[in-house]
Design a protein around this motif. Structure first.
Motif, PDB file in Angstrom:
ATOM      1  N   UNK A 172       0.817  -1.208   0.000  1.00  0.00           N
ATOM      2  CA  UNK A 172       0.000   0.000   0.000  1.00  0.00           C
ATOM      3  C   UNK A 172       0.854   1.262   0.000  1.00  0.00           C
ATOM      4  N   UNK A 173       2.017   1.196   0.634  1.00  0.00           N
ATOM      5  CA  UNK A 173       2.966   2.309   0.581  1.00  0.00           C
ATOM      6  C   UNK A 173       3.461   2.508  -0.850  1.00  0.00           C
ATOM      7  N   UNK A 174       3.691   1.422  -1.556  1.00  0.00           N
ATOM      8  CA  UNK A 174       4.121   1.497  -2.949  1.00  0.00           C
ATOM      9  C   UNK A 174       3.071   2.211  -3.797  1.00  0.00           C
ATOM     10  N   UNK A 175       1.795   1.869  -3.605  1.00  0.00           N
ATOM     11  CA  UNK A 175       0.743   2.528  -4.371  1.00  0.00           C
ATOM     12  C   UNK A 175       0.683   4.023  -4.069  1.00  0.00           C
ATOM     13  N   UNK A 176       0.909   4.384  -2.812  1.00  0.00           N
ATOM     14  CA  UNK A 176       0.907   5.812  -2.436  1.00  0.00           C
ATOM     15  C   UNK A 176       2.061   6.537  -3.118  1.00  0.00           C
TER      16      UNK A 176
ATOM     17  N   UNK B 130      -6.415   6.848  -2.276  1.00  0.00           N
ATOM     18  CA  UNK B 130      -7.619   6.611  -1.474  1.00  0.00           C
ATOM     19  C   UNK B 130      -7.807   5.117  -1.193  1.00  0.00           C
ATOM     20  N   UNK B 131      -7.604   4.313  -2.231  1.00  0.00           N
ATOM     21  CA  UNK B 131      -7.761   2.864  -2.095  1.00  0.00           C
ATOM     22  C   UNK B 131      -6.741   2.285  -1.127  1.00  0.00           C
ATOM     23  N   UNK B 132      -5.482   2.728  -1.229  1.00  0.00           N
ATOM     24  CA  UNK B 132      -4.428   2.232  -0.341  1.00  0.00           C
ATOM     25  C   UNK B 132      -4.734   2.600   1.110  1.00  0.00           C
ATOM     26  N   UNK B 133      -5.200   3.815   1.338  1.00  0.00           N
ATOM     27  CA  UNK B 133      -5.529   4.255   2.699  1.00  0.00           C
ATOM     28  C   UNK B 133      -6.696   3.440   3.259  1.00  0.00           C
ATOM     29  N   UNK B 134      -7.687   3.144   2.398  1.00  0.00           N
ATOM     30  CA  UNK B 134      -8.823   2.328   2.840  1.00  0.00           C
ATOM     31  C   UNK B 134      -8.357   0.921   3.200  1.00  0.00           C
ATOM     32  N   UNK B 135      -7.453   0.363   2.402  1.00  0.00           N
ATOM     33  CA  UNK B 135      -6.913  -0.966   2.698  1.00  0.00           C
ATOM     34  C   UNK B 135      -6.222  -0.989   4.054  1.00  0.00           C
ATOM     35  N   UNK B 136      -5.459   0.059   4.332  1.00  0.00           N
ATOM     36  CA  UNK B 136      -4.739   0.117   5.606  1.00  0.00           C
ATOM     37  C   UNK B 136      -5.708   0.286   6.776  1.00  0.00           C
ATOM     38  N   UNK B 137      -6.700   1.150   6.628  1.00  0.00           N
ATOM     39  CA  UNK B 137      -7.697   1.330   7.698  1.00  0.00           C
ATOM     40  C   UNK B 137      -8.419   0.012   7.986  1.00  0.00           C
ATOM     41  N   UNK B 138      -8.771  -0.705   6.922  1.00  0.00           N
ATOM     42  CA  UNK B 138      -9.474  -1.981   7.076  1.00  0.00           C
ATOM     43  C   UNK B 138      -8.605  -2.991   7.826  1.00  0.00           C
ATOM     44  N   UNK B 139      -7.312  -3.032   7.487  1.00  0.00           N
ATOM     45  CA  UNK B 139      -6.397  -3.949   8.155  1.00  0.00           C
ATOM     46  C   UNK B 139      -6.272  -3.605   9.640  1.00  0.00           C
ATOM     47  N   UNK B 140      -6.204  -2.315   9.939  1.00  0.00           N
ATOM     48  CA  UNK B 140      -6.076  -1.905  11.340  1.00  0.00           C
ATOM     49  C   UNK B 140      -7.339  -2.237  12.136  1.00  0.00           C
TER      50      UNK B 140
ATOM     51  N   UNK C 194      -0.562   6.776  13.064  1.00  0.00           N
ATOM     52  CA  UNK C 194       0.294   6.775  11.882  1.00  0.00           C
ATOM     53  C   UNK C 194      -0.301   5.916  10.769  1.00  0.00           C
ATOM     54  N   UNK C 195      -0.182   6.389   9.554  1.00  0.00           N
ATOM     55  CA  UNK C 195      -0.732   5.671   8.398  1.00  0.00           C
ATOM     56  C   UNK C 195      -0.029   4.331   8.208  1.00  0.00           C
ATOM     57  N   UNK C 196       1.271   4.289   8.488  1.00  0.00           N
ATOM     58  CA  UNK C 196       2.023   3.035   8.433  1.00  0.00           C
ATOM     59  C   UNK C 196       2.334   2.608   9.875  1.00  0.00           C
ATOM     60  N   UNK C 197       1.590   1.623  10.372  1.00  0.00           N
ATOM     61  CA  UNK C 197       1.699   1.241  11.785  1.00  0.00           C
ATOM     62  C   UNK C 197       1.872  -0.265  11.965  1.00  0.00           C
ATOM     63  N   UNK C 198       2.429  -0.629  13.100  1.00  0.00           N
ATOM     64  CA  UNK C 198       2.604  -2.027  13.490  1.00  0.00           C
ATOM     65  C   UNK C 198       1.307  -2.571  14.087  1.00  0.00           C
ATOM     66  N   UNK C 199       1.207  -3.892  14.285  1.00  0.00           N
ATOM     67  CA  UNK C 199      -0.020  -4.480  14.847  1.00  0.00           C
ATOM     68  C   UNK C 199      -0.383  -3.930  16.225  1.00  0.00           C
ATOM     69  N   UNK C 200       0.604  -3.434  16.979  1.00  0.00           N
ATOM     70  CA  UNK C 200       0.309  -2.879  18.308  1.00  0.00           C
ATOM     71  C   UNK C 200      -0.037  -1.394  18.250  1.00  0.00           C
ATOM     72  N   UNK C 201      -0.101  -0.826  17.037  1.00  0.00           N
ATOM     73  CA  UNK C 201      -0.469   0.580  16.891  1.00  0.00           C
ATOM     74  C   UNK C 201       0.698   1.543  16.857  1.00  0.00           C
ATOM     75  N   UNK C 202       1.906   1.051  17.100  1.00  0.00           N
ATOM     76  CA  UNK C 202       3.084   1.920  17.071  1.00  0.00           C
ATOM     77  C   UNK C 202       3.498   2.204  15.618  1.00  0.00           C
TER      78      UNK C 202
END
Length: 334
Positions: free
Chosen positions: A161-165, A211-221, A230-238
């Motif tokens: 998703x970072x690549x798409x951004x 927009x699509x990449x950001x939605x993918x990341x929000x869904x994963x979180x 942070x838009x790019x975050x670890x599973x613990x939110x850091x």
């Protein structure tokens, strides 16, 4: 009885010249280079002073009478030690000289400082040899395919998703730079956000893919029950700090040690170079618009990013038709 804010170079820069640049930018005043002051130029120039000239003056206790060749040689070495190329130093030198000219007007100094010779990288096929290679459409497609096929872990999903951004916005591939959901401004056409990097701050723009990449990341979180800052975050939110490493591994795996025809290497920066040339040369976006939204001065963009070999063939047709007509008429008359 020199005013307090003009007694020392640092006081002059901070208490007078910064404000002077803002006023010039607001007025769009002309520059010696046949261009004009802009808010972006004033912003960049301030960062040059804060990051290089002011620290050098402080460390070496430079006064108005100390801008001699010896000290300017040391200043150039100081900037080289900070990782700047001679081409970058040349650009910053122009900004510093504008300040020196203003100081000369107030008779704080009487001539521009003399710098040592700066070694400019030669060009080949219209591009600096020291620049990175421009990725092609096929190379970008290959990189996307690799990241999609290897999207098997959390970090690799972040990478995709970072690549798409990066592809969609053309921003520098620095995932560690501040980038939060609070920065995003959603519009009908896409996404806007202020991008703050070591080179300065600029307003980036993304479209449907961002927009699509950001939605993918929000869904994963949300699937993990977290809503990180942070838009790019670890599973613990850091904040995730290894995305650049994963992207670099993908670039090396797909593009390997390939170079362009002149030996320029392909790096993650080649994605940014592809974006700039695609928008400018193929999609017809004005160069100054591209420069503004990717955080570059127009001069730097044209010098290091614009690829003349990527420009569409534009030679007009029928160039010699009128000559042929006249030639035929002359032959008939004879």
């Amino acid at each position: 009885k020199i005013p307090k804010h003009k007694k020392t170079p640092i006081a002059f820069i901070k208490e007078y010249y910064f404000d002077y640049m803002d006023k010039q930018a607001t007025a769009g005043a002309p520059l010696p280079t046949k261009s004009n002051w802009t808010k972006r130029k004033a912003q960049y120039d301030k960062s040059y002073f804060r990051n290089y000239l002011i620290p050098f003056i402080q460390e070496n206790r430079i006064g108005w009478n100390d801008f001699n060749f010896k000290n300017m040689e040391a200043f150039v070495d100081y900037m080289r030690g900070k990782g700047l190329s001679d081409r970058s130093i040349q650009i910053k030198k122009g900004s510093f000289n504008l300040m020196f000219r203003e100081a000369i007007k107030y008779e704080l100094m009487f001539d521009l400082p003399k710098y040592p010779k700066l070694h400019d990288a030669p060009k080949k096929h219209g591009i600096r040899i020291t620049a990175y290679g421009r990725a092609t459409d096929e190379m970008i497609m290959d990189l996307i395919k690799y990241c999609q096929e290897n999207d098997t872990t959390w970090q690799r999903h972040l990478r995709l998703n970072w690549l798409w951004i990066l592809i969609d916005t053309g921003i520098r591939p620095f995932s560690k730079s501040p980038f939060t959901f609070d920065d995003l401004i959603t519009t009908d056409d896409g996404i806007l956000f202020w991008r703050k990097e070591k080179f300065g701050e600029y307003r980036a723009q993304g479209g449907a893919e961002t927009k699509k990449a950001l939605l993918n990341l929000r869904t994963m979180y949300l699937s993990r029950g977290i809503q990180p800052k942070h838009i790019l975050s670890n599973p613990d939110g850091s904040k995730a700090l290894t995305v650049d490493t994963y992207l670099r591994k993908a670039v090396n795996a797909v593009w390997g040690k390939r170079t362009d025809i002149d030996g320029r290497k392909y790096k993650a920066y080649s994605i940014r170079k592809w974006h700039i040339n695609k928008c400018k040369n193929k999609l017809g976006e004005p160069p100054d618009n591209v420069a503004n939204r990717v955080g570059h001065s127009l001069a730097t963009l044209l010098e290091y990013y614009a690829d003349p070999s990527d420009v569409e063939y534009s030679r007009p047709k029928g160039l010699t038709d009128s000559i042929k007509e006249k030639k035929g008429a002359i032959s008939k008359l004879a």
